[in-house]
Design an enzyme around this catalytic site. Structure first.
Site, PDB file in Angstrom:
ATOM      1  N   GLU A 110       0.811  -1.218   0.000  1.00 14.94           N
ATOM      2  CA  GLU A 110       0.000   0.000   0.000  1.00 14.94           C
ATOM      3  C   GLU A 110       0.844   1.267   0.000  1.00 14.94           C
ATOM      4  O   GLU A 110       0.320   2.360  -0.177  1.00 14.94           O
ATOM      5  CB  GLU A 110      -0.958   0.009   1.192  1.00 14.94           C
ATOM      6  CG  GLU A 110      -0.302   0.218   2.539  1.00 14.94           C
ATOM      7  CD  GLU A 110      -1.320   0.198   3.676  1.00 14.94           C
ATOM      8  OE1 GLU A 110      -2.440  -0.293   3.477  1.00 14.94           O
ATOM      9  OE2 GLU A 110      -0.971   0.671   4.774  1.00 14.94           O
ATOM     10  N   HIS A 111       2.145   1.120   0.211  1.00 20.03           N
ATOM     11  CA  HIS A 111       3.004   2.310   0.218  1.00 20.03           C
ATOM     12  C   HIS A 111       3.530   2.663  -1.160  1.00 20.03           C
ATOM     13  O   HIS A 111       3.903   3.803  -1.404  1.00 20.03           O
ATOM     14  CB  HIS A 111       4.172   2.103   1.186  1.00 20.03           C
ATOM     15  CG  HIS A 111       3.717   1.910   2.600  1.00 20.03           C
ATOM     16  ND1 HIS A 111       4.022   0.816   3.353  1.00 20.03           N
ATOM     17  CD2 HIS A 111       2.928   2.690   3.376  1.00 20.03           C
ATOM     18  CE1 HIS A 111       3.464   0.922   4.542  1.00 20.03           C
ATOM     19  NE2 HIS A 111       2.788   2.038   4.578  1.00 20.03           N
ATOM     20  N   HIS A 112       3.604   1.670  -2.041  1.00 16.34           N
ATOM     21  CA  HIS A 112       4.137   1.935  -3.382  1.00 16.34           C
ATOM     22  C   HIS A 112       3.249   1.395  -4.504  1.00 16.34           C
ATOM     23  O   HIS A 112       3.545   1.602  -5.667  1.00 16.34           O
ATOM     24  CB  HIS A 112       5.534   1.316  -3.520  1.00 16.34           C
ATOM     25  CG  HIS A 112       6.520   1.823  -2.501  1.00 16.34           C
ATOM     26  ND1 HIS A 112       6.778   1.161  -1.321  1.00 16.34           N
ATOM     27  CD2 HIS A 112       7.266   2.954  -2.474  1.00 16.34           C
ATOM     28  CE1 HIS A 112       7.672   1.843  -0.617  1.00 16.34           C
ATOM     29  NE2 HIS A 112       7.973   2.936  -1.278  1.00 16.34           N
ATOM     30  N   HIS A 178       8.670  -8.474  -1.977  1.00 18.08           N
ATOM     31  CA  HIS A 178       8.053  -7.162  -2.205  1.00 18.08           C
ATOM     32  C   HIS A 178       8.793  -6.478  -3.350  1.00 18.08           C
ATOM     33  O   HIS A 178       9.997  -6.239  -3.241  1.00 18.08           O
ATOM     34  CB  HIS A 178       8.157  -6.305  -0.945  1.00 18.08           C
ATOM     35  CG  HIS A 178       7.366  -6.841   0.209  1.00 18.08           C
ATOM     36  ND1 HIS A 178       6.402  -6.104   0.839  1.00 18.08           N
ATOM     37  CD2 HIS A 178       7.392  -8.037   0.832  1.00 18.08           C
ATOM     38  CE1 HIS A 178       5.864  -6.837   1.816  1.00 18.08           C
ATOM     39  NE2 HIS A 178       6.457  -8.009   1.838  1.00 18.08           N
ATOM     40  N   CYS A 180       8.691  -3.522  -4.149  1.00 15.85           N
ATOM     41  CA  CYS A 180       9.210  -2.201  -3.754  1.00 15.85           C
ATOM     42  C   CYS A 180      10.556  -2.323  -3.062  1.00 15.85           C
ATOM     43  O   CYS A 180      11.267  -1.333  -2.919  1.00 15.85           O
ATOM     44  CB  CYS A 180       8.211  -1.449  -2.883  1.00 15.85           C
ATOM     45  SG  CYS A 180       7.868  -2.239  -1.314  1.00 15.85           S
TER      46      CYS A 180
HETATM   47 ZN   LIG Z   1       6.306  -0.872  -0.444  1.00 17.04          ZN
END
Ligand SMILES: [Zn+2]
Length: 220
Positions: A110-112, A178, A180
């Site tokens: 959800e951050h990237h 992940h 990211c």
């Molecule tokens: Zn991330």
């Protein structure tokens, strides 16, 4: 929040809540309306990046991305898409550990908004209720199809199974990569992240050891 704080939260994958933070208006619009709005905004992002949307290959991208977000990658945001978890009476009285392993995880951070891929391993010790095996896979997939942090994904699966099965004796392990982490930032291609959440009998070391031993065996 300033930009430095925003980067820090993303890189440390901090989250504060077991529930996915949602707006009260989350489902006021239909899927078709959402796809239309996202299509518009995504085309604006592409234009801002300098892409020529009149090109045949690019012209359909905003629609494809919008549809993929609403209908596939993030379909688990909508409770209407939650699988029916029919549970059955434990008629045969099986009261030992049942392990469902190597369940595919296709999620997104959800951050990237980049993919998280890997496997979940789930076990429970039935009391009065048992659940169809494929239902565990469907439940994992439902919670994975949201913008997520891996810790929260693990806890949402655990909590739901504990409530559905009416027992605390559930364990959920997720090992995932992940994008990211592998494709930006530190660019580590090999590391995986493992989370382990549990309750009830799995608080005892022996139960966790049995579980880890089983999922360590080569699967057939
Ligand atoms: Zn991330």
């Amino acid at each position: 929040m300033d930009e430095k704080e925003i980067e820090l939260i993303g890189d440390n994958h901090i989250s504060h809540n077991t529930d996915t933070p949602m707006l009260p208006t989350a489902f006021n619009k239909t899927d078709a309306e959402k796809i239309k709005t996202i299509e518009y905004h995504f085309s604006e992002i592409m234009k801002e990046l300098g892409l020529d949307l009149s090109d045949d290959s690019l012209s359909g991208t905003p629609y494809r991305v919008a549809k993929m977000y609403v209908k596939e990658l993030f379909s688990g945001l909508n409770p209407e898409n939650k699988p029916q978890l029919s549970v059955f009476e434990n008629k045969y009285g099986y009261n030992k550990m049942l392990v469902d392993q190597n369940i595919n995880i296709d999620s997104a951070c959800e951050h990237h908004f980049l993919p998280i891929t890997g496997f979940a391993h789930v076990a429970y010790v039935p009391k009065d209720k048992v659940i169809g095996l494929s239902k565990i896979n469907r439940l994992v997939d439902y919670y994975a199809r949201r913008p997520q942090v891996q810790e929260r994904l693990s806890m949402q699966i655990l909590k739901d199974l504990q409530e559905s099965l009416d027992t605390e004796d559930v364990i959920v392990m997720i090992s995932a990569k992940h994008l990211c982490v592998s494709s930006r930032g530190i660019k580590d291609k090999n590391s995986t992240t493992t989370t382990l959440v549990y309750g009830g009998c799995f608080e005892k070391k022996q139960y966790r050891a049995d579980f880890l031993n089983i999922i360590d065996q080569p699967s057939t």
